[in-house]
Motif scaffolding. Structure first.
Motif, PDB file in Angstrom:
ATOM      1  N   MET A  58       0.856  -1.129  -0.211  1.00 41.22           N
ATOM      2  CA  MET A  58      -0.020  -0.178   0.118  1.00 41.22           C
ATOM      3  C   MET A  58       0.821   1.301  -0.151  1.00 41.22           C
ATOM      4  N   PHE A  59       0.882   2.181  -0.897  1.00 40.39           N
ATOM      5  CA  PHE A  59       1.703   3.218  -0.957  1.00 40.39           C
ATOM      6  C   PHE A  59       1.628   4.222  -0.001  1.00 40.39           C
ATOM      7  N   LEU A  60       0.635   4.227   0.965  1.00 42.41           N
ATOM      8  CA  LEU A  60       0.449   5.193   1.922  1.00 42.41           C
ATOM      9  C   LEU A  60       1.169   4.861   3.097  1.00 42.41           C
ATOM     10  N   ILE A  61       1.681   3.230   3.240  1.00 40.28           N
ATOM     11  CA  ILE A  61       2.771   3.178   4.168  1.00 40.28           C
ATOM     12  C   ILE A  61       3.932   3.546   3.945  1.00 40.28           C
ATOM     13  N   ASN A  62       4.184   3.687   2.705  1.00 39.36           N
ATOM     14  CA  ASN A  62       5.764   4.333   2.094  1.00 39.36           C
ATOM     15  C   ASN A  62       5.464   5.874   2.405  1.00 39.36           C
ATOM     16  N   GLU A  63       4.508   6.596   2.171  1.00 41.46           N
ATOM     17  CA  GLU A  63       4.639   8.122   2.694  1.00 41.46           C
ATOM     18  C   GLU A  63       4.379   8.221   3.921  1.00 41.46           C
ATOM     19  N   ILE A  64       3.884   7.607   5.049  1.00 37.69           N
ATOM     20  CA  ILE A  64       4.041   7.851   6.171  1.00 37.69           C
ATOM     21  C   ILE A  64       5.585   7.483   6.719  1.00 37.69           C
ATOM     22  N   LYS A  65       6.110   6.551   6.092  1.00 41.99           N
ATOM     23  CA  LYS A  65       7.559   6.401   6.163  1.00 41.99           C
ATOM     24  C   LYS A  65       8.502   7.788   5.769  1.00 41.99           C
TER      25      LYS A  65
ATOM     26  N   ILE B 216       1.827  -1.438  12.682  1.00 45.51           N
ATOM     27  CA  ILE B 216       0.508  -1.969  12.490  1.00 45.51           C
ATOM     28  C   ILE B 216       0.275  -1.578  10.999  1.00 45.51           C
ATOM     29  N   CYS B 217       0.607  -0.496  10.318  1.00 47.02           N
ATOM     30  CA  CYS B 217       0.146  -0.565   9.017  1.00 47.02           C
ATOM     31  C   CYS B 217       0.727  -1.471   7.924  1.00 47.02           C
ATOM     32  N   GLU B 218       1.901  -2.115   8.440  1.00 48.51           N
ATOM     33  CA  GLU B 218       2.327  -3.222   7.556  1.00 48.51           C
ATOM     34  C   GLU B 218       1.788  -4.436   7.663  1.00 48.51           C
ATOM     35  N   ALA B 219       0.719  -4.665   8.829  1.00 48.88           N
ATOM     36  CA  ALA B 219       0.330  -5.959   9.147  1.00 48.88           C
ATOM     37  C   ALA B 219      -1.399  -5.611   8.424  1.00 48.88           C
ATOM     38  N   ILE B 220      -1.449  -4.386   8.130  1.00 51.41           N
ATOM     39  CA  ILE B 220      -2.877  -4.482   7.334  1.00 51.41           C
ATOM     40  C   ILE B 220      -3.023  -4.734   6.112  1.00 51.41           C
ATOM     41  N   GLU B 221      -3.785  -5.761   5.512  1.00 49.28           N
ATOM     42  CA  GLU B 221      -3.641  -6.186   4.181  1.00 49.28           C
ATOM     43  C   GLU B 221      -4.223  -5.137   3.215  1.00 49.28           C
ATOM     44  N   ASP B 222      -3.744  -5.277   1.915  1.00 43.48           N
ATOM     45  CA  ASP B 222      -4.115  -4.381   0.950  1.00 43.48           C
ATOM     46  C   ASP B 222      -5.564  -4.088   0.810  1.00 43.48           C
ATOM     47  N   ASP B 223      -6.386  -5.242   0.907  1.00 44.97           N
ATOM     48  CA  ASP B 223      -7.864  -5.176   0.629  1.00 44.97           C
ATOM     49  C   ASP B 223      -8.559  -4.550   1.845  1.00 44.97           C
ATOM     50  N   GLN B 224      -7.874  -4.153   3.181  1.00 44.16           N
ATOM     51  CA  GLN B 224      -8.265  -3.708   4.149  1.00 44.16           C
ATOM     52  C   GLN B 224      -8.294  -2.163   4.277  1.00 44.16           C
ATOM     53  N   TRP B 225      -7.530  -1.623   3.503  1.00 41.18           N
ATOM     54  CA  TRP B 225      -7.456  -0.183   3.349  1.00 41.18           C
ATOM     55  C   TRP B 225      -8.720   0.581   3.277  1.00 41.18           C
ATOM     56  N   ASP B 226      -9.354  -0.006   2.220  1.00 38.95           N
ATOM     57  CA  ASP B 226     -10.709   0.633   1.823  1.00 38.95           C
ATOM     58  C   ASP B 226     -11.856   0.411   2.624  1.00 38.95           C
ATOM     59  N   GLN B 227     -11.614  -0.445   3.895  1.00 36.19           N
ATOM     60  CA  GLN B 227     -12.652  -0.526   4.961  1.00 36.19           C
ATOM     61  C   GLN B 227     -12.678   0.534   5.871  1.00 36.19           C
ATOM     62  N   LYS B 228     -14.167   0.757   6.158  1.00 35.45           N
ATOM     63  CA  LYS B 228     -14.130   1.910   6.924  1.00 35.45           C
ATOM     64  C   LYS B 228     -13.701   1.718   8.388  1.00 35.45           C
ATOM     65  N   SER B 229     -13.062   3.047   8.922  1.00 32.45           N
ATOM     66  CA  SER B 229     -12.548   2.867  10.088  1.00 32.45           C
ATOM     67  C   SER B 229     -13.367   3.293  11.063  1.00 32.45           C
ATOM     68  N   THR B 230     -13.156   3.525  12.418  1.00 35.75           N
ATOM     69  CA  THR B 230     -14.028   3.699  13.306  1.00 35.75           C
ATOM     70  C   THR B 230     -14.040   5.222  13.698  1.00 35.75           C
ATOM     71  N   ASP B 231     -13.088   5.953  12.816  1.00 38.25           N
ATOM     72  CA  ASP B 231     -13.282   7.285  12.839  1.00 38.25           C
ATOM     73  C   ASP B 231     -14.380   7.792  11.967  1.00 38.25           C
ATOM     74  N   VAL B 232     -15.295   8.719  12.537  1.00 39.44           N
ATOM     75  CA  VAL B 232     -16.496   9.241  11.909  1.00 39.44           C
ATOM     76  C   VAL B 232     -16.145  10.890  11.907  1.00 39.44           C
ATOM     77  N   ASN B 233     -16.642  11.125  10.560  1.00 43.03           N
ATOM     78  CA  ASN B 233     -16.290  12.405  10.120  1.00 43.03           C
ATOM     79  C   ASN B 233     -17.880  13.023  10.425  1.00 43.03           C
ATOM     80  N   PRO B 234     -17.953  14.107  11.446  1.00 37.46           N
ATOM     81  CA  PRO B 234     -19.115  14.492  11.692  1.00 37.46           C
ATOM     82  C   PRO B 234     -19.699  15.477  10.896  1.00 37.46           C
ATOM     83  N   LEU B 235     -19.076  15.974   9.839  1.00 36.33           N
ATOM     84  CA  LEU B 235     -19.384  16.956   8.797  1.00 36.33           C
ATOM     85  C   LEU B 235     -20.120  16.030   8.005  1.00 36.33           C
ATOM     86  N   LEU B 236     -19.727  15.020   7.563  1.00 33.62           N
ATOM     87  CA  LEU B 236     -20.432  14.133   6.533  1.00 33.62           C
ATOM     88  C   LEU B 236     -21.125  13.009   7.094  1.00 33.62           C
ATOM     89  N   ASN B 237     -21.153  12.825   8.457  1.00 35.81           N
ATOM     90  CA  ASN B 237     -21.839  11.695   9.092  1.00 35.81           C
ATOM     91  C   ASN B 237     -21.506  10.349   8.466  1.00 35.81           C
TER      92      ASN B 237
END
Length: 153
Positions: free
Chosen positions: A1-8, A103-124
């Motif tokens: 997942m390219f974002l892991i490289n970006e956080i690094k 932790i990020c490296e343990a997340i499978e590629d197909d899990q990155w598009d899963q919803k997190s527990t983080d709710v955006n209150p503006l968009l609900n």
């Protein structure tokens, strides 16, 4: 997942925006890390603690914790203004980012598009794990710029 490289890169690599956060923090003079150079603005140490706090919170959310304010608070205050306190702040930031990357490296590629527990209150809506990590990458870059400017005083 390219974002892991970006956080690094944002944390301790070849960041597109300039020096990575660890480079900037490591160059800060410990005596000036606690100074408030601009009235009503945070000291470099306070920004570093804020970065650590939110890195830990994002890690917890990626592991399934419900979204909330970080355990240490949004803007934790330094425990002291000695050089050893500055060294601990930098060390804790490094440990928090190392854990996030692990932790990020343990997340499978197909899990990155899963919803997190983080709710955006503006968009609900829940944001995805990828959006959550991308937000932290932006957060690192934003505050790296602040620290770089403050360290010039």
């Amino acid at each position: 997942m390219f974002l892991i490289n970006e956080i690094k890169k944002a944390f301790n690599g070849d960041a597109w925006h300039g020096n990575h956060v660890m480079h900037i923090l490591s160059a800060v003079n410990p005596e000036s890390a606690f100074e408030h150079f601009i009235p009503n603005a945070h000291a470099i140490a306070e920004i570093a603690l804020h970065l650590t706090s939110w890195t830990e919170e994002v890690t917890a959310r990626l592991m399934g914790k419900s979204a909330s304010e970080p355990v240490a608070g949004d803007w934790p205050m330094p425990n002291g203004k000695e050089s050893k306190n500055w060294e601990k702040i930098i060390f804790d930031f490094k440990i928090a980012n190392d854990e996030l990357i692990r932790i990020c490296e343990a997340i499978e590629d197909d899990q990155w598009d899963q919803k997190s527990t983080d709710v955006n209150p503006l968009l609900n809506t829940n944001i995805t794990k990828a959006e959550l990590l991308n937000g932290l990458i932006q957060h690192h870059a934003y505050h790296a710029g602040q620290i770089a400017l403050l360290s010039k005083f």
